[in-house]
Scaffold this motif. Structure first.
Motif, PDB file in Angstrom:
ATOM      1  N   MET A   1      -2.613  16.211   6.835  1.00  0.00           N
ATOM      2  CA  MET A   1      -1.464  15.427   6.361  1.00  0.00           C
ATOM      3  C   MET A   1      -1.892  13.985   6.089  1.00  0.00           C
ATOM      4  O   MET A   1      -2.526  13.354   6.925  1.00  0.00           O
ATOM      5  CB  MET A   1      -0.344  15.460   7.411  1.00  0.00           C
ATOM      6  N   PHE A   2      -1.557  13.443   4.929  1.00  0.00           N
ATOM      7  CA  PHE A   2      -1.937  12.093   4.571  1.00  0.00           C
ATOM      8  C   PHE A   2      -0.771  11.143   4.821  1.00  0.00           C
ATOM      9  O   PHE A   2       0.357  11.408   4.432  1.00  0.00           O
ATOM     10  CB  PHE A   2      -2.355  12.011   3.103  1.00  0.00           C
ATOM     11  N   LEU A   3      -1.037  10.042   5.483  1.00  0.00           N
ATOM     12  CA  LEU A   3      -0.014   9.058   5.774  1.00  0.00           C
ATOM     13  C   LEU A   3       0.081   8.061   4.623  1.00  0.00           C
ATOM     14  O   LEU A   3      -0.916   7.715   3.999  1.00  0.00           O
ATOM     15  CB  LEU A   3      -0.347   8.318   7.074  1.00  0.00           C
ATOM     16  N   ASN A   4       1.297   7.624   4.352  1.00  0.00           N
ATOM     17  CA  ASN A   4       1.474   6.606   3.324  1.00  0.00           C
ATOM     18  C   ASN A   4       0.859   5.297   3.797  1.00  0.00           C
ATOM     19  O   ASN A   4       0.939   4.945   4.968  1.00  0.00           O
ATOM     20  CB  ASN A   4       2.970   6.402   3.037  1.00  0.00           C
ATOM     21  N   LYS A   5       0.257   4.571   2.882  1.00  0.00           N
ATOM     22  CA  LYS A   5      -0.464   3.354   3.245  1.00  0.00           C
ATOM     23  C   LYS A   5       0.303   2.107   2.814  1.00  0.00           C
ATOM     24  O   LYS A   5       1.099   2.135   1.874  1.00  0.00           O
ATOM     25  CB  LYS A   5      -1.851   3.362   2.610  1.00  0.00           C
ATOM     26  N   ILE A   6       0.018   1.003   3.512  1.00  0.00           N
ATOM     27  CA  ILE A   6       0.637  -0.279   3.200  1.00  0.00           C
ATOM     28  C   ILE A   6      -0.443  -1.256   2.760  1.00  0.00           C
ATOM     29  O   ILE A   6      -1.447  -1.442   3.440  1.00  0.00           O
ATOM     30  CB  ILE A   6       1.387  -0.851   4.417  1.00  0.00           C
ATOM     31  N   TYR A   7      -0.227  -1.863   1.607  1.00  0.00           N
ATOM     32  CA  TYR A   7      -1.171  -2.844   1.073  1.00  0.00           C
ATOM     33  C   TYR A   7      -0.454  -4.188   0.911  1.00  0.00           C
ATOM     34  O   TYR A   7       0.764  -4.245   0.728  1.00  0.00           O
ATOM     35  CB  TYR A   7      -1.698  -2.402  -0.295  1.00  0.00           C
ATOM     36  N   GLY A   8      -1.240  -5.254   0.967  1.00  0.00           N
ATOM     37  CA  GLY A   8      -0.709  -6.579   0.689  1.00  0.00           C
ATOM     38  C   GLY A   8      -1.476  -7.169  -0.476  1.00  0.00           C
ATOM     39  O   GLY A   8      -2.693  -6.981  -0.578  1.00  0.00           O
ATOM     40  N   TYR A   9      -0.758  -7.836  -1.371  1.00  0.00           N
ATOM     41  CA  TYR A   9      -1.435  -8.478  -2.504  1.00  0.00           C
ATOM     42  C   TYR A   9      -1.130  -9.970  -2.495  1.00  0.00           C
ATOM     43  O   TYR A   9       0.033 -10.384  -2.456  1.00  0.00           O
ATOM     44  CB  TYR A   9      -0.986  -7.868  -3.830  1.00  0.00           C
ATOM     45  N   CYS A  10      -2.198 -10.773  -2.535  1.00  0.00           N
ATOM     46  CA  CYS A  10      -2.068 -12.230  -2.515  1.00  0.00           C
ATOM     47  C   CYS A  10      -2.816 -12.817  -3.704  1.00  0.00           C
ATOM     48  O   CYS A  10      -3.893 -12.349  -4.056  1.00  0.00           O
ATOM     49  CB  CYS A  10      -2.648 -12.803  -1.222  1.00  0.00           C
ATOM     50  N   ARG A  11      -2.246 -13.861  -4.278  1.00  0.00           N
ATOM     51  CA  ARG A  11      -2.861 -14.477  -5.447  1.00  0.00           C
ATOM     52  C   ARG A  11      -2.620 -15.981  -5.442  1.00  0.00           C
ATOM     53  O   ARG A  11      -1.549 -16.446  -5.071  1.00  0.00           O
ATOM     54  CB  ARG A  11      -2.269 -13.887  -6.740  1.00  0.00           C
ATOM     55  N   ILE A  12      -3.647 -16.725  -5.827  1.00  0.00           N
ATOM     56  CA  ILE A  12      -3.495 -18.159  -6.057  1.00  0.00           C
ATOM     57  C   ILE A  12      -3.979 -18.468  -7.467  1.00  0.00           C
ATOM     58  O   ILE A  12      -4.744 -17.701  -8.055  1.00  0.00           O
ATOM     59  CB  ILE A  12      -4.275 -19.005  -5.023  1.00  0.00           C
ATOM     60  N   SER A  13      -3.530 -19.607  -8.006  1.00  0.00           N
ATOM     61  CA  SER A  13      -3.831 -19.940  -9.404  1.00  0.00           C
ATOM     62  C   SER A  13      -5.048 -20.834  -9.571  1.00  0.00           C
ATOM     63  O   SER A  13      -5.628 -20.891 -10.644  1.00  0.00           O
ATOM     64  CB  SER A  13      -2.610 -20.616 -10.044  1.00  0.00           C
ATOM     65  N   THR A  14      -5.424 -21.556  -8.504  1.00  0.00           N
ATOM     66  CA  THR A  14      -6.599 -22.422  -8.573  1.00  0.00           C
ATOM     67  C   THR A  14      -7.400 -22.297  -7.288  1.00  0.00           C
ATOM     68  O   THR A  14      -6.851 -22.010  -6.224  1.00  0.00           O
ATOM     69  CB  THR A  14      -6.204 -23.896  -8.757  1.00  0.00           C
ATOM     70  N   LYS A  15      -8.688 -22.545  -7.373  1.00  0.00           N
ATOM     71  CA  LYS A  15      -9.553 -22.435  -6.204  1.00  0.00           C
ATOM     72  C   LYS A  15      -9.251 -23.500  -5.157  1.00  0.00           C
ATOM     73  O   LYS A  15      -9.625 -23.357  -3.992  1.00  0.00           O
ATOM     74  CB  LYS A  15     -11.023 -22.526  -6.627  1.00  0.00           C
ATOM     75  N   LYS A  55      -5.263   1.258  -8.804  1.00  0.00           N
ATOM     76  CA  LYS A  55      -6.011   2.508  -8.927  1.00  0.00           C
ATOM     77  C   LYS A  55      -6.006   3.319  -7.638  1.00  0.00           C
ATOM     78  O   LYS A  55      -6.157   4.548  -7.672  1.00  0.00           O
ATOM     79  CB  LYS A  55      -7.454   2.211  -9.341  1.00  0.00           C
ATOM     80  N   VAL A  56      -5.843   2.651  -6.492  1.00  0.00           N
ATOM     81  CA  VAL A  56      -5.919   3.370  -5.212  1.00  0.00           C
ATOM     82  C   VAL A  56      -4.557   3.759  -4.651  1.00  0.00           C
ATOM     83  O   VAL A  56      -4.463   4.651  -3.807  1.00  0.00           O
ATOM     84  CB  VAL A  56      -6.678   2.548  -4.147  1.00  0.00           C
ATOM     85  N   ILE A  57      -3.487   3.100  -5.100  1.00  0.00           N
ATOM     86  CA  ILE A  57      -2.172   3.411  -4.539  1.00  0.00           C
ATOM     87  C   ILE A  57      -1.718   4.805  -4.950  1.00  0.00           C
ATOM     88  O   ILE A  57      -2.028   5.285  -6.035  1.00  0.00           O
ATOM     89  CB  ILE A  57      -1.109   2.379  -4.961  1.00  0.00           C
ATOM     90  N   LYS A  58      -0.981   5.428  -4.056  1.00  0.00           N
ATOM     91  CA  LYS A  58      -0.452   6.772  -4.281  1.00  0.00           C
ATOM     92  C   LYS A  58       1.072   6.744  -4.115  1.00  0.00           C
ATOM     93  O   LYS A  58       1.617   5.835  -3.478  1.00  0.00           O
ATOM     94  CB  LYS A  58      -1.066   7.745  -3.262  1.00  0.00           C
ATOM     95  N   GLY A  60       4.560   6.907  -2.677  1.00  0.00           N
ATOM     96  CA  GLY A  60       4.973   6.745  -1.289  1.00  0.00           C
ATOM     97  C   GLY A  60       4.317   5.571  -0.597  1.00  0.00           C
ATOM     98  O   GLY A  60       4.761   5.138   0.476  1.00  0.00           O
ATOM     99  N   ASP A  61       3.232   5.034  -1.193  1.00  0.00           N
ATOM    100  CA  ASP A  61       2.567   3.855  -0.621  1.00  0.00           C
ATOM    101  C   ASP A  61       3.424   2.615  -0.850  1.00  0.00           C
ATOM    102  O   ASP A  61       4.360   2.622  -1.648  1.00  0.00           O
ATOM    103  CB  ASP A  61       1.187   3.653  -1.257  1.00  0.00           C
ATOM    104  N   THR A  62       3.066   1.542  -0.154  1.00  0.00           N
ATOM    105  CA  THR A  62       3.831   0.300  -0.225  1.00  0.00           C
ATOM    106  C   THR A  62       2.923  -0.884  -0.550  1.00  0.00           C
ATOM    107  O   THR A  62       1.813  -0.974  -0.030  1.00  0.00           O
ATOM    108  CB  THR A  62       4.536   0.015   1.124  1.00  0.00           C
ATOM    109  N   ILE A  63       3.396  -1.777  -1.415  1.00  0.00           N
ATOM    110  CA  ILE A  63       2.700  -3.033  -1.683  1.00  0.00           C
ATOM    111  C   ILE A  63       3.617  -4.174  -1.253  1.00  0.00           C
ATOM    112  O   ILE A  63       4.778  -4.226  -1.663  1.00  0.00           O
ATOM    113  CB  ILE A  63       2.349  -3.209  -3.173  1.00  0.00           C
ATOM    114  N   VAL A  64       3.091  -5.073  -0.435  1.00  0.00           N
ATOM    115  CA  VAL A  64       3.869  -6.205   0.064  1.00  0.00           C
ATOM    116  C   VAL A  64       3.383  -7.492  -0.592  1.00  0.00           C
ATOM    117  O   VAL A  64       2.178  -7.736  -0.683  1.00  0.00           O
ATOM    118  CB  VAL A  64       3.739  -6.330   1.604  1.00  0.00           C
ATOM    119  N   PHE A  65       4.319  -8.310  -1.051  1.00  0.00           N
ATOM    120  CA  PHE A  65       4.023  -9.607  -1.647  1.00  0.00           C
ATOM    121  C   PHE A  65       4.713 -10.694  -0.834  1.00  0.00           C
ATOM    122  O   PHE A  65       5.822 -10.491  -0.339  1.00  0.00           O
ATOM    123  CB  PHE A  65       4.531  -9.697  -3.090  1.00  0.00           C
ATOM    124  N   ASP A  66       4.086 -11.837  -0.720  1.00  0.00           N
ATOM    125  CA  ASP A  66       4.747 -12.972  -0.075  1.00  0.00           C
ATOM    126  C   ASP A  66       5.934 -13.409  -0.920  1.00  0.00           C
ATOM    127  O   ASP A  66       6.987 -13.762  -0.401  1.00  0.00           O
ATOM    128  CB  ASP A  66       3.761 -14.127   0.102  1.00  0.00           C
TER     129      ASP A  66
END
Length: 247
Positions: A1-15, A55-58, A60-66
């Motif tokens: 059985m595969f569990l749904n995964k949780i990912y977080g995505y963070c981005r900034i515009s300048t270094k 490409k990796v999300i399936k 039922g998975d979750t992506i969290v954004f600030d």
């Protein structure tokens, strides 16, 4: 059985910006989230980490954004990404704009599932209309969320500029003098522990052990502090005393 995964995505515009706040906000609510992060500017052709994540999300998975503004650079792109991921059954969570989480959309859809008649074709037409209405409503709410987020950023920039102008008019020193550095209490305490326990500085603990058992900081901060200590040692500004393992 595969569990749904949780990912977080963070981005900034300048270094020059710090991505740490976004990461900590996500991990505070979802400690097990796998974080994807990147610097993406107007000159960048592709968001490589975002592409990898998609490409990796399936289903039922979750992506969290600030914030919704971290998902894309503008409202049109954000709406397109939102709808694409919604169709793929990916859960989207926005810590600052929870009212546009996909869960809210799905709950509204389920609330109308009990609208049934004896006419199957009519039921299908009704549900199609409800879906279209909710999709348009979600689109409007996402656009509003983007506009609010962009306004907050602009307001902050204006307040910062005005603060600098006031300081300059009053003859105050703006920013730090060349060569002057500032170190927070937390950073100083972390460096002291790294010097005391890390094998690289005469201690007895590996990086992973030190992070897990002693320090309460992110991996990025740890390696940043460690690099600064190594550079200080190379310049002859730091003396390392070899110590034995504490019992």
């Amino acid at each position: 059985m595969f569990l749904n995964k949780i990912y977080g995505y963070c981005r900034i515009s300048t270094k020059s910006q710090s991505i740490e706040r976004q990461i900590q906000n996500i991990l505070k609510e979802y400690p097990g989230a796998k974080i994807y992060q990147e610097v993406f500017t107007g000159t960048t052709i592709e968001r490589k980490e975002w592409t990898k994540l998609k490409k990796v999300i399936k289903p039922g998975d979750t992506i969290v954004f600030d914030s919704v503004s971290r998902m894309s650079r503008n409202a049109d792109e954000g709406i397109s990404e939102y709808m694409e991921l919604l169709e793929k059954d990916i859960n989207l969570i926005f810590l600052k704009e929870g009212y546009i989480d996909t869960e809210v959309y799905q709950e509204q859809l389920k609330a109308n599932d009990n609208i049934q008649t004896d006419d199957t074709d009519l039921n299908e037409t009704i549900m199609k209309g409800i879906r279209e209405y909710l999709k348009r409503l979600a689109t409007k709410q996402i656009r509003i969320a983007f506009e609010q987020s962009e306004k907050e950023v602009q307001d902050l920039r204006e307040r910062t500029k005005e603060g600098l102008r006031v300081a300059q008019r009053n003859g105050s020193q703006v920013g730090r003098l060349k060569g002057d550095t500032f170190e927070t209490k937390k950073a100083k305490e972390a460096k002291e522990k790294i010097l005391k326990y890390s094998k690289h500085f005469g201690g007895y603990m590996q990086d992973t052990e030190l992070l897990k058992e002693i320090l309460n900081i992110s991996r990025n901060s740890y390696y940043k502090y460690k690099k600064e200590l190594q550079e200080a040692y190379a310049r002859g500004e730091l003396k390392i005393v070899k110590t034995k393992k504490e019992w």
